[in-house]
Design a protein around this motif. Structure first.
Motif, PDB file in Angstrom:
ATOM      1  N   ARG A 177       0.831  -1.197   0.000  1.00 36.45           N
ATOM      2  CA  ARG A 177       0.000   0.000   0.000  1.00 36.45           C
ATOM      3  C   ARG A 177       0.866   1.247   0.000  1.00 36.45           C
ATOM      4  N   ALA A 178       1.977   1.214   0.780  1.00 40.60           N
ATOM      5  CA  ALA A 178       2.885   2.363   0.809  1.00 40.60           C
ATOM      6  C   ALA A 178       3.528   2.571  -0.544  1.00 40.60           C
ATOM      7  N   ALA A 179       3.923   1.473  -1.194  1.00 41.13           N
ATOM      8  CA  ALA A 179       4.587   1.577  -2.487  1.00 41.13           C
ATOM      9  C   ALA A 179       3.654   2.122  -3.559  1.00 41.13           C
ATOM     10  N   SER A 180       2.314   1.952  -3.362  1.00 37.27           N
ATOM     11  CA  SER A 180       1.364   2.395  -4.365  1.00 37.27           C
ATOM     12  C   SER A 180       0.835   3.800  -4.097  1.00 37.27           C
ATOM     13  N   ARG A 181       1.488   4.551  -3.204  1.00 33.18           N
ATOM     14  CA  ARG A 181       1.065   5.921  -2.921  1.00 33.18           C
ATOM     15  C   ARG A 181       1.013   6.735  -4.203  1.00 33.18           C
ATOM     16  N   ALA A 206      14.286  -4.333   0.191  1.00 37.76           N
ATOM     17  CA  ALA A 206      13.945  -5.146  -0.989  1.00 37.76           C
ATOM     18  C   ALA A 206      12.561  -4.786  -1.528  1.00 37.76           C
ATOM     19  N   ARG A 207      11.736  -4.132  -0.692  1.00 37.51           N
ATOM     20  CA  ARG A 207      10.404  -3.699  -1.116  1.00 37.51           C
ATOM     21  C   ARG A 207      10.383  -2.206  -1.434  1.00 37.51           C
ATOM     22  N   GLY A 208      11.564  -1.570  -1.486  1.00 34.91           N
ATOM     23  CA  GLY A 208      11.628  -0.152  -1.809  1.00 34.91           C
ATOM     24  C   GLY A 208      11.447   0.766  -0.630  1.00 34.91           C
ATOM     25  N   VAL A 209      11.535   0.223   0.586  1.00 37.60           N
ATOM     26  CA  VAL A 209      11.367   1.024   1.799  1.00 37.60           C
ATOM     27  C   VAL A 209      12.746   1.379   2.348  1.00 37.60           C
ATOM     28  N   GLN A 210      13.032   2.663   2.499  1.00 41.00           N
ATOM     29  CA  GLN A 210      14.365   3.125   2.868  1.00 41.00           C
ATOM     30  C   GLN A 210      14.469   3.394   4.373  1.00 41.00           C
ATOM     31  N   SER A 211      15.705   3.374   4.869  1.00 43.76           N
ATOM     32  CA  SER A 211      15.961   3.638   6.287  1.00 43.76           C
ATOM     33  C   SER A 211      17.321   4.296   6.443  1.00 43.76           C
ATOM     34  N   MET A 212      17.452   5.116   7.485  1.00 46.80           N
ATOM     35  CA  MET A 212      18.706   5.831   7.720  1.00 46.80           C
ATOM     36  C   MET A 212      18.839   6.115   9.208  1.00 46.80           C
ATOM     37  N   ILE A 213      20.068   6.130   9.687  1.00 47.24           N
ATOM     38  CA  ILE A 213      20.351   6.506  11.072  1.00 47.24           C
ATOM     39  C   ILE A 213      20.878   7.942  11.102  1.00 47.24           C
ATOM     40  N   GLY A 214      20.511   8.679  12.142  1.00 45.56           N
ATOM     41  CA  GLY A 214      20.783  10.102  12.180  1.00 45.56           C
ATOM     42  C   GLY A 214      22.105  10.500  12.803  1.00 45.56           C
ATOM     43  N   PHE A 215      23.196  10.182  12.150  1.00 47.12           N
ATOM     44  CA  PHE A 215      24.494  10.735  12.561  1.00 47.12           C
ATOM     45  C   PHE A 215      24.653  12.080  11.862  1.00 47.12           C
ATOM     46  N   ASN A 216      24.081  13.126  12.451  1.00 41.37           N
ATOM     47  CA  ASN A 216      23.963  14.409  11.767  1.00 41.37           C
ATOM     48  C   ASN A 216      25.297  15.103  11.514  1.00 41.37           C
ATOM     49  N   TYR A 217      26.359  14.734  12.258  1.00 39.63           N
ATOM     50  CA  TYR A 217      27.625  15.448  12.051  1.00 39.63           C
ATOM     51  C   TYR A 217      28.269  15.127  10.705  1.00 39.63           C
ATOM     52  N   ARG A 218      27.816  14.080  10.039  1.00 40.28           N
ATOM     53  CA  ARG A 218      28.249  13.858   8.662  1.00 40.28           C
ATOM     54  C   ARG A 218      27.823  15.016   7.764  1.00 40.28           C
ATOM     55  N   PHE A 256      17.825  12.473   3.121  1.00 39.23           N
ATOM     56  CA  PHE A 256      16.897  11.364   3.303  1.00 39.23           C
ATOM     57  C   PHE A 256      15.762  11.443   2.280  1.00 39.23           C
ATOM     58  N   LEU A 257      15.172  12.616   2.114  1.00 36.92           N
ATOM     59  CA  LEU A 257      14.097  12.793   1.151  1.00 36.92           C
ATOM     60  C   LEU A 257      14.579  12.553  -0.280  1.00 36.92           C
ATOM     61  N   THR A 258      15.774  13.001  -0.590  1.00 37.24           N
ATOM     62  CA  THR A 258      16.329  12.794  -1.931  1.00 37.24           C
ATOM     63  C   THR A 258      16.515  11.313  -2.217  1.00 37.24           C
ATOM     64  N   ALA A 259      16.996  10.563  -1.226  1.00 37.24           N
ATOM     65  CA  ALA A 259      17.182   9.120  -1.399  1.00 37.24           C
ATOM     66  C   ALA A 259      15.840   8.428  -1.610  1.00 37.24           C
ATOM     67  N   ILE A 260      14.822   8.836  -0.877  1.00 37.97           N
ATOM     68  CA  ILE A 260      13.496   8.250  -1.060  1.00 37.97           C
ATOM     69  C   ILE A 260      12.989   8.528  -2.472  1.00 37.97           C
ATOM     70  N   LYS A 261      13.159   9.760  -2.932  1.00 36.25           N
ATOM     71  CA  LYS A 261      12.714  10.129  -4.282  1.00 36.25           C
ATOM     72  C   LYS A 261      13.438   9.301  -5.343  1.00 36.25           C
ATOM     73  N   ASP A 262      14.754   9.121  -5.162  1.00 36.47           N
ATOM     74  CA  ASP A 262      15.561   8.412  -6.154  1.00 36.47           C
ATOM     75  C   ASP A 262      15.507   6.896  -6.005  1.00 36.47           C
ATOM     76  N   GLY A 263      14.938   6.418  -4.898  1.00 35.04           N
ATOM     77  CA  GLY A 263      14.892   4.987  -4.660  1.00 35.04           C
ATOM     78  C   GLY A 263      16.247   4.388  -4.363  1.00 35.04           C
ATOM     79  N   THR A 264      17.121   5.172  -3.723  1.00 33.84           N
ATOM     80  CA  THR A 264      18.464   4.710  -3.393  1.00 33.84           C
ATOM     81  C   THR A 264      18.636   4.614  -1.881  1.00 33.84           C
ATOM     82  N   GLN A 265      19.593   3.798  -1.455  1.00 35.44           N
ATOM     83  CA  GLN A 265      19.858   3.625  -0.030  1.00 35.44           C
ATOM     84  C   GLN A 265      20.548   4.862   0.532  1.00 35.44           C
ATOM     85  N   PRO A 266      19.916   5.557   1.487  1.00 33.33           N
ATOM     86  CA  PRO A 266      20.591   6.709   2.099  1.00 33.33           C
ATOM     87  C   PRO A 266      21.719   6.252   3.029  1.00 33.33           C
TER      88      PRO A 266
END
Length: 396
Positions: A14-18, A143-155, A354-364
């Motif tokens: 359902r999320a993938a079909s937004r 594998a289902r197109g759902v992205q995740s990231m950890i917040g090490f903001n100093y990068r 994070f938003l850019t990675a979601i848009k592009d479908g790439t691993q952040p």
């Protein structure tokens, strides 16, 4: 109007079909220190960066009155007290976890299984076992197109992003050793009161997980590779503090030290403390190579010191780079040259990436796998300290 999902559809499908026309719906869980920092980033990112359309849908917290006040102040459309109900909503696509570490695993795994993209504050979890479960859930969701990231903001500090570029361009040559010291003093007063950060059952660890995680991530971010061996020590200088019902035992560390061996052959020393009187939030990083060196201090986060050892000796010396030019990482979006940015901007950069990675479908990046690598090092430091600083091999 969007047609209702078919009963046989999974939450992830359902999320993938937004519909592409609908903005991404964002829910943030936690409204205190980190919740405020993340909310500020969500509120401002679209004003400075080209990001996919999104909406600040809901802010979640346990105190209904306090979270409602925070939601109104920080730009969220509504508030809620039950995160489980929120992640089941079809209008929520992103879950930003700003809650304490003991809640990370349960929320992140549930959100990923529900098909929501997940951003979670560091450290990944309070225990290695929880971090491994989170990483496995992230891999399955990816594998289902759902992205995740950890917040090490100093990068996302432009000066540190520039440091990484200089190292990658071989301006330092072979890096031999790194020094990372993250020093604070908010617990220097022995009468400073107890908080959840001083209890192992809620915080996992003290300065080790709280700020050594940042320092270790920076070593891995700047140099790449893996940590192979660790020698560590932990210490609690103030073992009891005043609590709401009398004196309470402090069950985490006030300070930590570690020596890390890396696959590249470099050696890193890490020192962290929350009782370093006079140091407010000083993350100092020094990188020494055979062709040059770099110096950074978070308390002067717009500056990077760089020494080019390939110059004649009579011309050598650390020069101050004011990292405020449009050619520097992230700075094209902000102010004219010389107009400095601050700590809060790192969270805006984080949300942008994070938003850019979601848009592009790439691993952040940093991924949960990268967060797990830091967790392995933290675990090895604890093991080494428990064994009186014997050398400990890091698991991967």
């Amino acid at each position: 109007m969007t047609a209702p999902a078919h009963p046989s559809e999974s939450p992830a499908s359902r999320a993938a079909s937004r519909p592409a026309s609908r903005p991404l719906g964002v829910a943030a869980i936690g409204y205190a220190f980190m919740g405020k920092a993340h909310s500020n980033a969500w509120r401002n990112v679209a004003s400075f960066f080209d990001v996919p359309a999104f909406e600040q849908k809901v802010l979640v917290g346990r105190d209904a009155t306090a979270v409602a006040e925070a939601a109104a102040k920080y730009g969220w459309a509504e508030s809620a007290t039950d995160w489980r109900t929120v992640i089941e909503r079809d209008d929520i696509d992103i879950v930003d976890i700003c809650a304490p570490g003991w809640m990370h695993a349960e929320i992140a795994i549930a959100a990923l299984e529900a098909g929501k993209h997940v951003l979670v504050e560091k450290p990944l979890a309070n225990t290695l076992a929880e971090a491994e479960l989170m990483t496995a859930a992230a891999a399955k969701a990816r594998a289902r197109g759902v992205q995740s990231m950890i917040g090490f903001n100093y990068r996302r500090v432009p000066a540190l992003a520039l440091a990484k570029e200089l190292i990658a361009e071989d301006r330092l040559g072979t890096v031999r050793h790194v020094r990372a010291a993250y020093l604070q003093d908010w617990l220097a007063d022995a009468q400073a009161p107890m908080t959840w950060r001083l209890r192992k059952e809620t915080a996992g660890s003290g300065a080790l997980g709280d700020i050594a995680s940042h320092a270790i991530d920076q070593v891995l971010f700047l140099l790449g590779g893996q940590v192979t061996e660790v020698s560590g020590r932990l210490n609690t200088f103030v073992s009891q503090r005043p609590g709401s019902e009398g004196t309470e035992d402090v069950t985490v560390d006030d300070a930590a030290w570690a020596t890390l061996s890396l696959t590249s052959g470099a050696i890193a020393s890490v020192e962290v403390s929350r009782v370093a009187t006079g140091r407010k939030n000083s993350l100092q990083i020094e990188v020494y190579g055979d062709k040059g060196s770099l110096l950074f201090d978070l308390e002067n986060l717009n500056e990077l010191g760089f020494l080019d050892a390939t110059l004649p000796v009579r011309e050598q010396g650390f020069r101050r780079i004011l990292v405020n030019e449009p050619e520097h990482p992230y700075l094209e979006a902000w102010w004219p040259q010389g107009h400095i940015i601050g700590w809060e901007h790192t969270f805006t950069h984080q949300v942008r990436d994070f938003l850019t990675a979601i848009k592009d479908g790439t691993q952040p990046s940093p991924s949960f796998e990268e967060g797990l690598n830091v967790q392995y090092v933290l675990d090895a430091v604890e093991e080494s300290a428990a064994n009186k600083s014997t050398l400990t091999v890091v698991r991967h």
